[in-house]
Design a protein around this motif. Structure first.
Motif, PDB file in Angstrom:
ATOM      1  N   HIS A 100       0.035   7.491 -11.016  1.00 40.35           N
ATOM      2  CA  HIS A 100       0.376   6.388 -10.119  1.00 40.35           C
ATOM      3  C   HIS A 100       0.331   6.927  -8.692  1.00 40.35           C
ATOM      4  N   ARG A 102       0.354   5.617  -4.375  1.00 35.77           N
ATOM      5  CA  ARG A 102       0.354   4.684  -3.248  1.00 35.77           C
ATOM      6  C   ARG A 102       0.236   5.498  -1.977  1.00 35.77           C
ATOM      7  N   ARG A 267      -5.498  -2.201  -8.430  1.00 31.69           N
ATOM      8  CA  ARG A 267      -4.677  -3.378  -8.124  1.00 31.69           C
ATOM      9  C   ARG A 267      -3.257  -2.939  -7.795  1.00 31.69           C
ATOM     10  N   LEU A 268      -2.693  -3.545  -6.780  1.00 32.90           N
ATOM     11  CA  LEU A 268      -1.355  -3.179  -6.330  1.00 32.90           C
ATOM     12  C   LEU A 268      -0.319  -3.392  -7.431  1.00 32.90           C
ATOM     13  N   SER A 269      -0.528  -4.398  -8.261  1.00 35.02           N
ATOM     14  CA  SER A 269       0.454  -4.728  -9.299  1.00 35.02           C
ATOM     15  C   SER A 269       0.565  -3.645 -10.367  1.00 35.02           C
ATOM     16  N   THR A 270      -0.459  -2.796 -10.490  1.00 30.60           N
ATOM     17  CA  THR A 270      -0.410  -1.736 -11.504  1.00 30.60           C
ATOM     18  C   THR A 270       0.347  -0.505 -11.020  1.00 30.60           C
ATOM     19  N   PRO A 272       3.701  -0.317  -9.307  1.00 27.67           N
ATOM     20  CA  PRO A 272       4.967  -0.787  -8.719  1.00 27.67           C
ATOM     21  C   PRO A 272       5.760   0.372  -8.119  1.00 27.67           C
TER      22      PRO A 272
END
Length: 663
Positions: A100, A102, A267-270, A272
């Motif tokens: 993950h 960001r 995708r941003l939703s994947t 969190p």
């Protein structure tokens, strides 16, 4: 792992890049859409042999770098596979890999398998590295840039990812690098274009990199539509002559690490934000935040090859319980038998057994845990010391554990009950051998600059450079207790010398250099030695040498073999029956000479040089005899059960066995 090219190859690729027909669409928000089109007539093979191949390789790698640099978020779920083998023995592990990310500073890399389980978590303020199966963790303040964990050079600080998950899974390193394209090109001598292949349902371009010196081969599978990696592997393999080979199948010793990215999403939703929150760490986990806990630390400066380090790391991650067998090969049928076996969770780096009170055996593993075994092989306690060890011994009263540091310049003293730090002392030169003394529980240390005598409090009470390049310190069995205690000193430069317990030079026994393992007899009527010597052809022979250093007899012990070297020679009191032409009183206990080779071979001789028995310890542990210096770490003769007959305790990389006379 950082990939890379020689300067000449990079210049060549840059020169031919412009005529290549590549299309790069502007990246969409959250979903890079780089498209690489490789003409059908692009030749396969070495990129240096054709301009079209060079252009294709350069464009594909540029697209890969652009994909990771431009994406604001990244999620992947896949597999992390590690396999290694030596000869017919092999072992592997397949773990679940999740990533993950960001931008700019949130990263979670998790590997979870049967043997491998690590977590690297950067939450923006703190980096947590944890090993759930081992119940330990480490936390440090997060640096200004996560590139600090992956770059070899940068303007700011550099830090170690002790879990190694960021580098080994590759994709996280590409996401956080300050120069992703340069990171991809690091240390590569040769690019080989191998065409297309479907991986996890995606069409990919496959490019093989040959690392500098031919030591490793890296292969990337780059998604033709997105530029992201769908798979990457790093492989090292050598044949029985230690020459590098191109495939895992052709290797006698081989190790391979593979990351497969089955699912990729931007995708941003994947991704969190909840995935970057550190949950409560269990109270029974060990906090190692103030320690250097890198799993490779014991290998970082020992002079071993790149392959050996890679192979050992692979073997550690896929560690299974080793099987140990013991076989008689000649002489008395079953002169020794296996009394007990104890397996270690990590590779042993040092072993300590007291010179007189041998009731406990302290085995120090690479992660600095000390496993204490009772005479029956049962583990009675475990503790941890704060520094790695290359050599170790116990004080004569058994209260202190002395260790030599990784850089072989510092002596540490630890409480042998719980590992509490007691003192440290840095000395001159390289330190190679330790000997605890009866006199005041002092410690004698030998090394390249001479002999040093330390008190039980760590004070330097005496030093001597009458003898340098000291290889071994041995208590002289003909010496007396107290101030008359004598020490036999062997040296690569100054032969065999006798010193007092106070560190004073007494006499020179021989000026001939004596690097081989030796021991002194227990005879009261004069001093003589047994020595294991390596011949020029690689064979090993046992010699008895009298008090004037004249060979009394020589007998062969082992023929030349790969990585073969002598580990120990010792005298032992054994209860053995009659053996061929060697008559031994039934039920009687007599002195014998025991030789131990690093490949597990054990031989028994009479003090007159007559062979009594030979056997071998065998194991399927792939770390055993994997490279020079591997194999049996230590061997001791000691009476574990107080029956008057000694047992032989043998320490392997991940097992300890005790052998006893089969009377």
């Amino acid at each position: 792992m950082k990939f890379a090219a020689s300067i000449g190859c990079l210049i060549f690729l840059a020169m031919v890049c412009s005529p290549f027909a590549a299309h790069s669409a502007p990246p969409r928000k959250g979903a890079p859409a780089t498209i690489v089109v490789v003409p059908d007539d692009t030749p396969l093979g070495d990129a240096a042999n054709d301009t079209r191949t060079s252009a294709a390789v350069m464009a594909i790698l540029q697209a890969c770098a652009d994909a990771y640099t431009s994406t604001p978020v990244f999620y992947s779920e896949g597999r992390y596979i590690i396999s290694q083998k030596m000869g017919e023995n092999s072992v592997s592990d397949s773990a679940r890999l999740t990533i993950h990310f960001r931008r700019p500073d949130l990263l979670r890399v998790e590997i979870s398998g049967k043997y491998s389980e690590t977590l690297f978590l950067a939450d923006g303020t703190t980096v947590t590295m944890s090993w759930p199966k081992e119940k330990r963790f480490k936390q440090i303040p997060q640096p200004d840039n996560l590139a600090a964990f992956v770059e070899e050079e940068r303007a700011g600080m550099m830090l170690d990812d002790d879990t190694k998950s960021v580098i080994r899974s590759t994709a996280p390193a590409l996401l956080v690098s300050e120069d992703t394209l340069a990171w991809i090109h690091g240390n590569v001598d040769q690019y080989i274009f191998e065409g297309s292949e479907v991986v996890s349902g995606a069409d990919t371009w496959r490019i093989k990199f040959v690392q500098s010196g031919g030591s490793s081969i890296v292969t990337l599978w780059v998604d033709q539509k997105t530029g992201f990696l769908r798979k990457n592997s790093t492989m090292m393999a050598v044949d029985e002559s230690d020459d590098y080979v191109d495939t895992y199948a052709d290797g006698y010793k081989a190790a391979i690490v593979i990351s497969i990215f089955d699912r990729i999403s931007t995708r941003l939703s994947t991704v969190p934000k909840s995935r970057f929150r550190q949950g409560r760490i269990p109270g029974n986990w060990e906090d190692q935040s103030d320690e250097d806990v890198s799993e490779d630390e014991a290998e970082s400066s020992d002079g071993t090859s790149v392959f050996t380090k890679f192979f050992r790391a692979a073997a550690e991650e896929t560690a299974t319980t080793p099987t140990v067998t013991f076989e008689s090969e000649s002489g008395t049928n079953g002169a020794l038998r296996l009394l007990w076996q104890r397996d270690m969770p990590q590779r042993a780096s040092a072993v300590a057994m007291g010179e007189t009170d041998r009731s406990e055996l302290h085995i120090i593993t690479q992660n600095k845990r000390v496993n204490v075994l009772a005479p029956g092989g049962r583990q009675v306690r475990q503790y941890r010391i704060a520094q790695p060890a290359t050599k170790a011994t116990l004080s004569q009263n058994g209260k202190l554990l002395f260790t030599i540091s990784k850089n072989k310049q510092t002596i540490y003293a630890w409480d042998s009950n719980d590992g509490t730090f007691v003192w440290e002392k840095t000395l001159r030169g390289t330190l190679d051998t330790l000997l605890p003394l009866r006199t005041n529980n002092a410690l004698m240390v030998g090394g390249s600059k001479g002999i040093f005598l330390l008190s039980s409090e760590g004070d330097l009470s005496f030093s001597s450079r009458r003898v340098t390049e000291v290889t071994r310190l041995i208590l002289d069995p003909t010496g007396n207790a107290g101030d008359l205690e004598k020490i036999i000193v062997t040296s690569d430069d100054d032969g065999i010398t006798l010193f007092s317990a106070g560190g004073h030079w007494l006499e020179e026994i021989t000026a001939t250099a004596f690097p081989a393992p030796i021991c002194s007899t227990n005879e009261k009527n004069g001093r003589s030695f047994f020595a294991l010597n390596e011949g020029e052809a690689g064979d090993v022979a046992l010699q008895r040498i009298d008090s004037k250093v004249r060979p009394e007899w020589t007998v062969g012990v082992a023929a030349p073999a790969k990585y073969l070297s002598p580990t120990a020679v010792m005298t032992a009191n054994l209860r053995l029956a009659e053996s061929g032409s060697v008559s031994v009183d039934q039920g009687g206990i007599h002195e014998f000479v025991i030789t131990q080779m690093n490949d597990g071979r054990i031989s028994i001789f009479t003090p007159e040089g007559k062979p009594v028995w030979r056997g071998r310890i065998k194991t399927n542990d792939p770390l055993f005899m994997a490279s020079p210096g591997d194999g049996v770490l230590a061997s001791y003769a000691t009476d574990l059960n107080d029956d008057g007959s000694d047992e032989i305790v043998v320490v392997l990389p991940r097992s300890v066995v005790a052998l006893t006379a089969n009377d």
